[in-house]
Design a protein around this motif. Sequence first.
Motif, mmCIF file in Angstrom:
data_model
loop_
_atom_site.group_PDB
_atom_site.id
_atom_site.type_symbol
_atom_site.label_atom_id
_atom_site.label_comp_id
_atom_site.label_asym_id
_atom_site.label_seq_id
_atom_site.Cartn_x
_atom_site.Cartn_y
_atom_site.Cartn_z
ATOM 1 N N ARG A 151 68.693 99.458 44.770
ATOM 2 C CA ARG A 151 68.286 98.269 44.033
ATOM 3 C C ARG A 151 67.864 98.637 42.612
ATOM 4 N NH1 ARG A 151 67.217 93.700 46.899
ATOM 5 N NH2 ARG A 151 65.350 93.098 45.731
ATOM 6 N N VAL A 152 67.789 97.620 41.759
ATOM 7 C CA VAL A 152 67.387 97.793 40.370
ATOM 8 C C VAL A 152 66.258 96.813 40.072
ATOM 9 C CG1 VAL A 152 68.089 97.575 37.950
ATOM 10 C CG2 VAL A 152 69.662 98.564 39.637
ATOM 11 N N THR B 282 66.164 91.009 25.527
ATOM 12 C CA THR B 282 66.612 92.391 25.345
ATOM 13 C C THR B 282 66.242 93.263 26.535
ATOM 14 O OG1 THR B 282 66.446 92.208 22.934
ATOM 15 C CG2 THR B 282 66.430 94.428 23.860
ATOM 16 N N ALA B 283 65.061 93.044 27.102
ATOM 17 C CA ALA B 283 64.637 93.829 28.263
ATOM 18 C C ALA B 283 65.592 93.629 29.437
ATOM 19 C CB ALA B 283 63.219 93.443 28.667
ATOM 20 N N VAL B 284 65.985 92.384 29.673
ATOM 21 C CA VAL B 284 66.926 92.100 30.757
ATOM 22 C C VAL B 284 68.287 92.695 30.436
ATOM 23 C CG1 VAL B 284 68.146 90.276 31.996
ATOM 24 C CG2 VAL B 284 65.697 90.034 31.503
ATOM 25 N N ALA B 285 68.748 92.505 29.208
ATOM 26 C CA ALA B 285 70.061 93.017 28.822
ATOM 27 C C ALA B 285 70.120 94.533 28.926
ATOM 28 C CB ALA B 285 70.390 92.573 27.400
ATOM 29 N N ALA B 286 69.046 95.220 28.521
ATOM 30 C CA ALA B 286 69.017 96.679 28.605
ATOM 31 C C ALA B 286 69.079 97.146 30.048
ATOM 32 C CB ALA B 286 67.754 97.212 27.928
ATOM 33 N N THR B 287 68.421 96.406 30.940
ATOM 34 C CA THR B 287 68.459 96.740 32.362
ATOM 35 C C THR B 287 69.879 96.630 32.899
ATOM 36 O OG1 THR B 287 66.218 95.847 32.584
ATOM 37 C CG2 THR B 287 67.453 96.224 34.618
ATOM 38 N N ILE B 288 70.560 95.551 32.573
ATOM 39 C CA ILE B 288 71.934 95.344 33.042
ATOM 40 C C ILE B 288 72.877 96.379 32.431
ATOM 41 C CG2 ILE B 288 73.855 93.725 33.116
ATOM 42 C CD1 ILE B 288 71.453 92.957 34.890
ATOM 43 N N GLU C 77 72.222 99.390 31.463
ATOM 44 C CA GLU C 77 71.985 100.734 31.989
ATOM 45 C C GLU C 77 72.357 100.853 33.460
ATOM 46 O OE1 GLU C 77 70.861 104.750 31.915
ATOM 47 O OE2 GLU C 77 71.100 103.328 30.259
ATOM 48 N N PHE C 78 72.020 99.837 34.249
ATOM 49 C CA PHE C 78 72.140 99.973 35.703
ATOM 50 C C PHE C 78 73.176 99.039 36.333
ATOM 51 C CE2 PHE C 78 67.571 101.095 34.859
ATOM 52 C CZ PHE C 78 67.733 102.463 35.018
ATOM 53 N N GLY C 79 73.657 98.056 35.557
ATOM 54 C CA GLY C 79 74.744 97.218 36.044
ATOM 55 C C GLY C 79 74.360 96.041 36.902
ATOM 56 N N ARG C 80 73.073 95.878 37.187
ATOM 57 C CA ARG C 80 72.649 94.782 38.056
ATOM 58 C C ARG C 80 71.136 94.620 37.945
ATOM 59 N NH1 ARG C 80 73.753 96.632 44.120
ATOM 60 N NH2 ARG C 80 72.334 94.896 44.594
ATOM 61 N N LEU C 81 70.620 93.565 38.565
ATOM 62 C CA LEU C 81 69.180 93.357 38.639
ATOM 63 C C LEU C 81 68.868 92.682 39.972
ATOM 64 C CD1 LEU C 81 66.377 93.489 37.355
ATOM 65 C CD2 LEU C 81 66.828 91.275 36.271
ATOM 66 N N ASP C 82 67.997 93.302 40.747
ATOM 67 C CA ASP C 82 67.629 92.773 42.065
ATOM 68 C C ASP C 82 66.181 92.324 42.142
ATOM 69 O OD1 ASP C 82 70.151 93.657 43.648
ATOM 70 O OD2 ASP C 82 69.506 95.482 42.621
ATOM 71 N N THR C 83 65.316 92.973 41.364
ATOM 72 C CA THR C 83 63.878 92.719 41.455
ATOM 73 C C THR C 83 63.291 92.538 40.073
ATOM 74 O OG1 THR C 83 63.737 94.143 43.417
ATOM 75 C CG2 THR C 83 61.671 93.600 42.304
ATOM 76 N N LEU C 84 62.532 91.470 39.890
ATOM 77 C CA LEU C 84 61.751 91.281 38.677
ATOM 78 C C LEU C 84 60.278 91.235 39.060
ATOM 79 C CD1 LEU C 84 61.383 90.602 35.641
ATOM 80 C CD2 LEU C 84 61.567 88.178 36.293
ATOM 81 N N VAL C 85 59.488 92.101 38.453
ATOM 82 C CA VAL C 85 58.037 92.079 38.619
ATOM 83 C C VAL C 85 57.426 91.790 37.265
ATOM 84 C CG1 VAL C 85 55.975 93.381 39.273
ATOM 85 C CG2 VAL C 85 58.135 93.765 40.498
#
Length: 283
Positions: free
Chosen positions: A7-8, A72-78, A80-88
């Motif tokens: 997960r990411v 930008t924080a969301v875009a950088a996550t995608i 780098e890692f290609g997906r997003l499963d968890t937001l805290v």
Amino acid sequence: MSEHAGRVALVTGGSRGIGRGAALELARQGSAVAVHGLNDGYADEVVDEIIAAGGRAIAVVGNIEDPTVAETAVAATIDEFGRLDTLVTSAGIQRYGDVVTTNRQLWDEVFAVNVTGVFLACHFAMPHLRRSPAGSVVIVASVQATATQRQVVAYAASKGALVSMARAMAIDEAQYGVRVNTVSPGSVDTPMLRASAAGFSDGSAEGIETVLRGWGTAHALGRVAQPEEVGAAISFISSPRASFITGDDIRVDGGLLARAAAPIPTTQSGHDHTKGSTHDSTR
């Protein structure tokens, strides 16, 4: 297998305090983590710690109340890692004052970070979370959404808003399989709590520790929490193991709100009059 393997996660306010505890625990459980912080110093420290332990992490910095930073924080996550499963969402500030001494500037400052910052992170992250097979949002609220101290009108209002917002999002996002919950800690030994303790003491290390011990006694467990203890709760509630929990507020408060304010009286001899009683009030 670790509960977040593959997960990411993106953790806002992940460079210090509760957010740091959550970022480290999510990484320990197998998640790649984007660690957001206000500045790169603390965020880089958390990233270095995760990488040193064999995990994957990047740092993203800036004021989360700025829409550009959140996007930008969301875009950088995608990227780098290609997906997003968890937001805290853990970024937050504490300011003191009642409704008279709290001016509009202070009120807006608290809501900009504590509420608008969370909204923006969710706004930009949600399209990606909807594509996850088990998307999850955990918003760090506070027991002060339910029962407050004196002189925290803006902070308490902001945390109450987060609990309501999470419930609304949980209903909206259920059709996409995205779960949304809040975690409401009691007192946690974070830099923010220590800064508050300094303001109620002489500012010395001993004075701060004395205030923290006093605040700890309000909890049934007799102490304040450590960030990693809240991080463990966040890790669980955001994991697929908590797949049927949404729209809930999970208290991690050491029994703070379970305790009634009024003590049981003692007899004139000083003994607890309930000792030795065979009466069972639950029958």
